[in-house]
Design a protein around this motif. Structure first.
Motif, mmCIF file in Angstrom:
data_model
loop_
_atom_site.group_PDB
_atom_site.id
_atom_site.type_symbol
_atom_site.label_atom_id
_atom_site.label_comp_id
_atom_site.label_asym_id
_atom_site.label_seq_id
_atom_site.Cartn_x
_atom_site.Cartn_y
_atom_site.Cartn_z
ATOM 1 N N MET A 153 15.259 2.435 3.630
ATOM 2 C CA MET A 153 15.883 3.646 3.142
ATOM 3 C C MET A 153 14.924 4.338 2.173
ATOM 4 O O MET A 153 14.385 3.724 1.274
ATOM 5 N N THR A 154 14.724 5.612 2.363
ATOM 6 C CA THR A 154 13.817 6.387 1.539
ATOM 7 C C THR A 154 14.525 6.855 0.272
ATOM 8 O O THR A 154 15.660 7.313 0.312
ATOM 9 N N GLU A 155 13.826 6.749 -0.841
ATOM 10 C CA GLU A 155 14.373 7.174 -2.116
ATOM 11 C C GLU A 155 14.425 8.703 -2.185
ATOM 12 O O GLU A 155 13.496 9.381 -1.767
ATOM 13 N N GLU A 156 15.522 9.230 -2.705
ATOM 14 C CA GLU A 156 15.639 10.680 -2.873
ATOM 15 C C GLU A 156 15.046 11.086 -4.208
ATOM 16 O O GLU A 156 15.235 10.395 -5.209
ATOM 17 N N ARG A 157 14.329 12.193 -4.219
ATOM 18 C CA ARG A 157 13.690 12.719 -5.428
ATOM 19 C C ARG A 157 13.986 14.206 -5.544
ATOM 20 O O ARG A 157 14.286 14.873 -4.569
ATOM 21 N N GLN A 160 22.288 22.379 5.466
ATOM 22 C CA GLN A 160 21.496 21.311 6.075
ATOM 23 C C GLN A 160 21.747 19.958 5.425
ATOM 24 O O GLN A 160 21.165 18.953 5.827
ATOM 25 N N GLY A 161 22.568 19.926 4.375
ATOM 26 C CA GLY A 161 22.902 18.664 3.720
ATOM 27 C C GLY A 161 22.029 18.321 2.529
ATOM 28 O O GLY A 161 22.099 17.205 2.023
ATOM 29 N N PHE A 162 21.219 19.267 2.063
ATOM 30 C CA PHE A 162 20.382 19.028 0.883
ATOM 31 C C PHE A 162 21.119 19.488 -0.365
ATOM 32 O O PHE A 162 21.789 20.521 -0.356
ATOM 33 N N LEU A 163 20.996 18.719 -1.431
ATOM 34 C CA LEU A 163 21.565 19.092 -2.713
ATOM 35 C C LEU A 163 20.567 19.996 -3.420
ATOM 36 O O LEU A 163 19.391 19.664 -3.530
ATOM 37 N N SER A 164 21.030 21.162 -3.872
ATOM 38 C CA SER A 164 20.154 22.056 -4.623
ATOM 39 C C SER A 164 20.825 22.408 -5.936
ATOM 40 O O SER A 164 22.053 22.367 -6.058
ATOM 41 N N TYR A 165 20.011 22.738 -6.918
ATOM 42 C CA TYR A 165 20.515 23.095 -8.244
ATOM 43 C C TYR A 165 19.666 24.228 -8.804
ATOM 44 O O TYR A 165 18.440 24.123 -8.833
ATOM 45 N N ILE A 168 15.744 15.686 -2.119
ATOM 46 C CA ILE A 168 15.518 15.287 -0.730
ATOM 47 C C ILE A 168 14.821 13.933 -0.672
ATOM 48 O O ILE A 168 14.128 13.551 -1.608
ATOM 49 N N PRO A 169 14.999 13.218 0.431
ATOM 50 C CA PRO A 169 14.176 12.030 0.650
ATOM 51 C C PRO A 169 12.730 12.482 0.854
ATOM 52 O O PRO A 169 12.471 13.440 1.573
ATOM 53 N N ARG A 200 11.444 20.573 6.820
ATOM 54 C CA ARG A 200 12.749 21.246 6.991
ATOM 55 C C ARG A 200 13.048 22.160 5.817
ATOM 56 O O ARG A 200 13.500 23.287 6.001
ATOM 57 N N VAL A 201 12.799 21.678 4.591
ATOM 58 C CA VAL A 201 13.066 22.498 3.407
ATOM 59 C C VAL A 201 12.123 23.697 3.377
ATOM 60 O O VAL A 201 12.544 24.831 3.138
ATOM 61 N N ASN A 202 10.839 23.460 3.622
ATOM 62 C CA ASN A 202 9.868 24.558 3.586
ATOM 63 C C ASN A 202 10.143 25.632 4.632
ATOM 64 O O ASN A 202 9.789 26.791 4.438
ATOM 65 N N SER A 203 10.773 25.256 5.746
ATOM 66 C CA SER A 203 11.043 26.240 6.796
ATOM 67 C C SER A 203 12.462 26.807 6.727
ATOM 68 O O SER A 203 12.868 27.563 7.614
ATOM 69 N N THR A 204 13.205 26.466 5.693
ATOM 70 C CA THR A 204 14.565 26.986 5.519
ATOM 71 C C THR A 204 14.511 28.478 5.200
ATOM 72 O O THR A 204 13.692 28.924 4.400
ATOM 73 N N ARG A 205 15.387 29.240 5.821
ATOM 74 C CA ARG A 205 15.443 30.686 5.557
ATOM 75 C C ARG A 205 15.728 30.927 4.081
ATOM 76 O O ARG A 205 16.639 30.340 3.516
ATOM 77 N N GLY A 206 14.922 31.779 3.486
ATOM 78 C CA GLY A 206 15.063 32.099 2.068
ATOM 79 C C GLY A 206 14.105 31.322 1.189
ATOM 80 O O GLY A 206 13.837 31.712 0.064
ATOM 81 N N MET A 207 13.584 30.200 1.710
ATOM 82 C CA MET A 207 12.628 29.390 0.949
ATOM 83 C C MET A 207 11.211 29.851 1.232
ATOM 84 O O MET A 207 10.900 30.262 2.341
ATOM 85 N N HIS A 208 10.353 29.750 0.211
ATOM 86 C CA HIS A 208 8.931 29.978 0.422
ATOM 87 C C HIS A 208 8.271 28.629 0.651
ATOM 88 O O HIS A 208 7.792 28.354 1.736
ATOM 89 N N LYS A 209 8.288 27.760 -0.381
ATOM 90 C CA LYS A 209 7.666 26.450 -0.234
ATOM 91 C C LYS A 209 8.001 25.587 -1.444
ATOM 92 O O LYS A 209 8.262 26.085 -2.523
#
Length: 132
Positions: free
Chosen positions: A1-5, A26-31, A55-56, A64-73
């Motif tokens: 299991m990969t640790e989430e950071r 997509q199931g990612f926690l954002s703040y 994310i893990p 996946r995060v970098n290619s999410t609409r609205g995200m740059h990187k």
């Protein structure tokens, strides 16, 4: 299991709320820490165009995060692999600032992690150098 950071992501101009919505879908926690504006009622992003994403740390999720609409990187922008932030930093922001806090409280959390902390430069012409 990969640790989430926690990672810091830059959003595209004007698309921060859209990026948050798409990451959550997509199931990612954002703040996104927000602070009270000068009128004491409305809120502003503490870090304009930036948000924290939990994310893990695996290349598929980073892509996946970098290619999410609205995200740059994810940060740093010009490195192949993003660098996670200390978990305590985001957790303290969430506890002290919550969904809407004051700028002074948010600055206290940031100062806790900046004062006398040793930093290693990972990219650019100063890569490998250490400083406080």
């Amino acid at each position: 299991m990969t640790e989430e950071r926690w990672f810091v992501g830059q959003t595209r101009s004007g698309l921060g709320p859209w990026a948050e919505k798409n990451l959550q879908a997509q199931g990612f926690l954002s703040y996104t820490p927000r602070v009270l504006g000068p009128d004491g009622k409305t809120g502003e992003n503490l870090f304009s165009r930036y948000l924290f994403v939990r994310i893990p740390a695996d290349s598929r999720n980073i892509t996946r995060v970098n290619s999410t609409r609205g995200m740059h990187k994810l940060l740093p922008l010009y490195c192949e692999n993003p660098i996670p932030v200390p978990d305590d930093y985001v957790n303290k922001l969430m506890l002290r600032v919550g969904s809407m806090g004051t700028l002074e409280v948010a600055e206290e959390v940031t100062y806790d992690y900046v004062k006398d902390e040793a930093l290693r430069v990972t990219a650019g012409h100063l890569a490998g150098k250490v400083g406080t």
